[in-house]
Design an enzyme around this catalytic site. Structure first.
Site, mmCIF file in Angstrom:
data_model
loop_
_atom_site.group_PDB
_atom_site.id
_atom_site.type_symbol
_atom_site.label_atom_id
_atom_site.label_comp_id
_atom_site.label_asym_id
_atom_site.label_seq_id
_atom_site.Cartn_x
_atom_site.Cartn_y
_atom_site.Cartn_z
ATOM 1 N NE ARG A 122 -3.617 -0.022 1.911
ATOM 2 C CZ ARG A 122 -4.349 -0.868 2.642
ATOM 3 N NH1 ARG A 122 -4.322 -0.805 3.949
ATOM 4 N NH2 ARG A 122 -5.107 -1.760 2.060
ATOM 5 C CE1 TYR A 123 0.784 4.418 4.281
ATOM 6 C CE2 TYR A 123 0.884 2.163 5.092
ATOM 7 C CZ TYR A 123 0.362 3.433 5.162
ATOM 8 O OH TYR A 123 -0.579 3.735 6.112
ATOM 9 N NE ARG A 126 5.308 2.330 6.022
ATOM 10 C CZ ARG A 126 5.004 3.464 5.408
ATOM 11 N NH1 ARG A 126 5.592 3.804 4.274
ATOM 12 N NH2 ARG A 126 4.064 4.251 5.900
ATOM 13 C CB CYS A 135 -3.961 -15.781 16.443
ATOM 14 S SG CYS A 135 -3.827 -14.678 15.027
ATOM 15 C CB CYS A 139 -8.250 -10.307 18.988
ATOM 16 S SG CYS A 139 -6.542 -10.558 19.448
ATOM 17 C CB CYS A 142 -9.188 -10.042 14.737
ATOM 18 S SG CYS A 142 -8.004 -10.245 13.397
ATOM 19 N NE ARG A 144 -4.564 -8.160 8.051
ATOM 20 C CZ ARG A 144 -3.488 -7.881 8.780
ATOM 21 N NH1 ARG A 144 -3.080 -8.708 9.710
ATOM 22 N NH2 ARG A 144 -2.830 -6.770 8.563
ATOM 23 C CG ASP A 303 -10.736 -1.887 11.090
ATOM 24 O OD1 ASP A 303 -11.637 -2.704 11.225
ATOM 25 O OD2 ASP A 303 -9.525 -2.172 10.985
ATOM 26 C CG ASP A 340 -5.512 1.130 8.508
ATOM 27 O OD1 ASP A 340 -5.217 1.707 7.431
ATOM 28 O OD2 ASP A 340 -4.901 0.158 8.948
ATOM 29 C CE LYS A 347 -1.063 1.191 10.361
ATOM 30 N NZ LYS A 347 -0.640 0.635 9.061
HETATM 31 C C1 PLP Z 1 0.135 -0.353 8.875
HETATM 32 C C2 PLP Z 1 0.595 -0.770 7.599
HETATM 33 C C3 PLP Z 1 1.931 -0.636 7.227
HETATM 34 C C4 PLP Z 1 2.972 -0.034 8.142
HETATM 35 O O1 PLP Z 1 2.683 1.265 8.431
HETATM 36 P P1 PLP Z 1 3.661 2.093 9.363
HETATM 37 O O2 PLP Z 1 2.962 3.396 9.526
HETATM 38 O O3 PLP Z 1 4.953 2.168 8.645
HETATM 39 O O4 PLP Z 1 3.809 1.337 10.646
HETATM 40 C C5 PLP Z 1 2.322 -1.052 5.967
HETATM 41 N N1 PLP Z 1 1.435 -1.581 5.105
HETATM 42 C C6 PLP Z 1 0.134 -1.715 5.427
HETATM 43 C C7 PLP Z 1 -0.803 -2.270 4.425
HETATM 44 C C8 PLP Z 1 -0.324 -1.314 6.680
HETATM 45 O O5 PLP Z 1 -1.625 -1.458 6.996
HETATM 46 S S1 SF4 Z 2 -5.736 -9.108 16.223
HETATM 47 FE FE1 SF4 Z 2 -6.249 -10.803 14.821
HETATM 48 S S2 SF4 Z 2 -4.340 -11.301 13.814
HETATM 49 FE FE2 SF4 Z 2 -3.819 -10.128 15.663
HETATM 50 S S3 SF4 Z 2 -3.490 -11.644 17.259
HETATM 51 FE FE3 SF4 Z 2 -5.593 -11.036 17.402
HETATM 52 S S4 SF4 Z 2 -6.696 -12.541 16.136
HETATM 53 FE FE4 SF4 Z 2 -4.553 -12.686 15.579
#
Ligand code: PLP
Ligand code: SF4
Length: 437
Positions: A122-123, A126, A135, A139, A142, A144, A303, A340, A347
């Site tokens: 996305r960025y 990174r 996991c 959670c 979560c 995801r 979110d 996000d 973010k």
């Molecule tokens: C959060 C996130 C990152 C890392 O973001 P930082 O602000 O550098 O910690 C990179 N890629 C994705 C898709 C993210 O959601």
């Molecule tokens: S937030 Fe989601 S991915 Fe992270 S530890 Fe909890 S269940 Fe696992």
């Protein structure tokens, strides 16, 4: 490691009768005896749910899996479990089945910013590398949720190799975040392999691991794991503590081992209604974290994933928390509060306003106490215009040129190297009326 409460003994006995408490601190025993259904949960905690609630809870677990380590369960206050922050994070709520009209199954569009298996890019510099889908504890909040714990989406060796290939062939990537699921649920040798492959890529400067293991399964942080991780510096670890009650003697020991191995530690907290939506609680959490050499990194607004509506707070609550931290406590205790962006915008940081007004030579500012003050701007500051020619510039960067992938967004509007003066949304009626479009 430390194991001192009578609850552990009781819970272990209820789970298996064979003096299981002797193996309590063995992480394999913990994952092997994770509680995955309502009946075992009731038995382990010594509680029972009314039949009508139980029925809805069963449906919830069918949709979003339940799994709690005996260790994490032992932190629940049985006498007031319904208000317990540990209980609320690990045990389903009947409200999870309520879907609000604005809930999304993939709010961050991670499925779309997805150029290779296991990669979210996305960025510019990174990527997220989703190497695990399991996991130790699922959670309830979560993001995801729809994917995590789903056996059909556990990444295969081939998919992990394809993800590594993507990183190898994209030189702009200097930072790789291992996430999932929980990367520390992988076997040591597979994780070692992934880290070794990443180390071998010249353009990858740092690797980060996002993990909840120190919170929910601290015994997994074994000397063997730590010594393997310490061979892959520079490696950063971000944990996920949400409440001061999660910082126990055992989790402190896990953090100590990681910090002693020279691994910089950060923490990401999710802001959760009725769990941690309190400025005093957040301050206590931050203080406990920094005492354990963990730097608060992000505070996330919950979110728009399906099944999370009961956890969401107003945005005002997050801003209020930050207002109660900046100036009131050490700067490095204060996380960045972020939303996000739905749709995959990344973010977005939110802070209270400190800039009150501005003239062409003075700024008016306020501090955390309400002092209103002025800063006189220099009369003789000579603006620096950047031509991207570092060798001829007085700033002595001595780079060959300043061609960076980062000329996007508002930074691009500010840049002297790019003549873009306006960012215009597409598909507006006004733009469609334009004949030269
Ligand atoms: C959060 C996130 C990152 C890392 O973001 P930082 O602000 O550098 O910690 C990179 N890629 C994705 C898709 C993210 O959601
Ligand atoms: S937030 Fe989601 S991915 Fe992270 S530890 Fe909890 S269940 Fe696992």
């Amino acid at each position: 490691m430390i194991s001192d409460t009578t609850t552990e003994q009781e819970i272990a006995d209820r789970i298996t009768p064979d003096n299981a408490v002797a193996r309590w601190t063995d992480w394999r025993w913990q994952t092997g005896h994770a509680i995955r259904d309502i009946t075992t949960f009731e038995r382990a905690l010594g509680i029972t749910f009314p039949p009508d609630e139980r029925e809805v809870l069963e449906q919830t677990v069918e949709q979003f899996p339940l799994s709690v380590t005996p260790y994490y369960l032992s932190l629940i206050d049985r006498d007031d479990y319904r208000n317990d922050p540990i209980f609320m994070q690990c045990f389903p709520s009947v409200q999870e089945l309520e879907v609000e009209p604005y809930d999304l199954s993939d709010p961050l569009a991670e499925d779309r910013d997805h150029p290779a298996p296991c990669i979210t890019h996305r960025y510019p510099d990174r990527v997220l590398f989703l190497v695990s889908n399991v996991c130790a504890m699922y959670c309830r909040h979560c993001t995801r949720k729809r994917r995590v714990g789903d056996v059909d989406s556990i990444p295969s060796k081939e998919e992990i190799e394809a993800g590594l290939d993507y990183i190898r062939t994209h030189p702009a990537i200097r930072d790789v975040l291992l996430s999932g699921g929980d990367p520390l649920m992988l076997p040591d040798d597979l994780l070692d392999h992934i880290l070794t492959e990443l180390d071998a890529i010249d353009h990858v400067e740092v690797v980060r691991i996002g993990t909840r293991i120190p919170v929910v399964l601290p015994y997994r942080i074994t000397p063997g794991l730590v010594s393997m991780l310490s061979r892959h510096q520079p490696l950063w670890i971000n944990t996920h503590f949400n409440h001061p009650a999660e910082i126990t003697a055992s989790s402190e020991e896990a953090l100590r081992r990681l910090a002693d191995a020279g691994i910089p530690l950060g923490n990401q907290t999710v802001l959760l209604a009725n769990v941690n939506d309190c400025p005093r609680l957040q301050r206590t959490l931050a203080h406990k974290l920094v005492k354990n050499r963990v730097r608060p990194y992000y505070l996330y607004q919950c979110d728009l994933s399906e099944g999370l509506s009961h956890f969401r707070t107003s945005v005002a609550k997050g801003v209020e928390i930050i207002e109660n931290m900046i100036g009131h406590t050490s700067g490095f205790c204060v996380p960045t509060y972020v939303i996000d962006a739905p749709g995959g915008g990344g973010k977005i940081p939110l802070t209270p306003n400190y800039l009150i007004s501005w003239s062409d030579h003075k700024v008016v500012l306020r501090n955390y106490e309400g002092v209103i003050t002025t800063y006189q701007e220099p009369a003789n500051y000579r603006p620096i215009y950047c031509e991207g020619n570092c060798p001829d510039c007085t700033l002595q960067l001595r780079e060959e040129n300043a061609e960076e992938p980062g000329q996007v967004g508002i930074a691009r509007l500010l840049s002297d190297l790019d003549d873009t003066s306006t960012l215009v949304p597409e598909n507006t009626e006004r733009m469609e009326r334009r004949t030269d479009a």
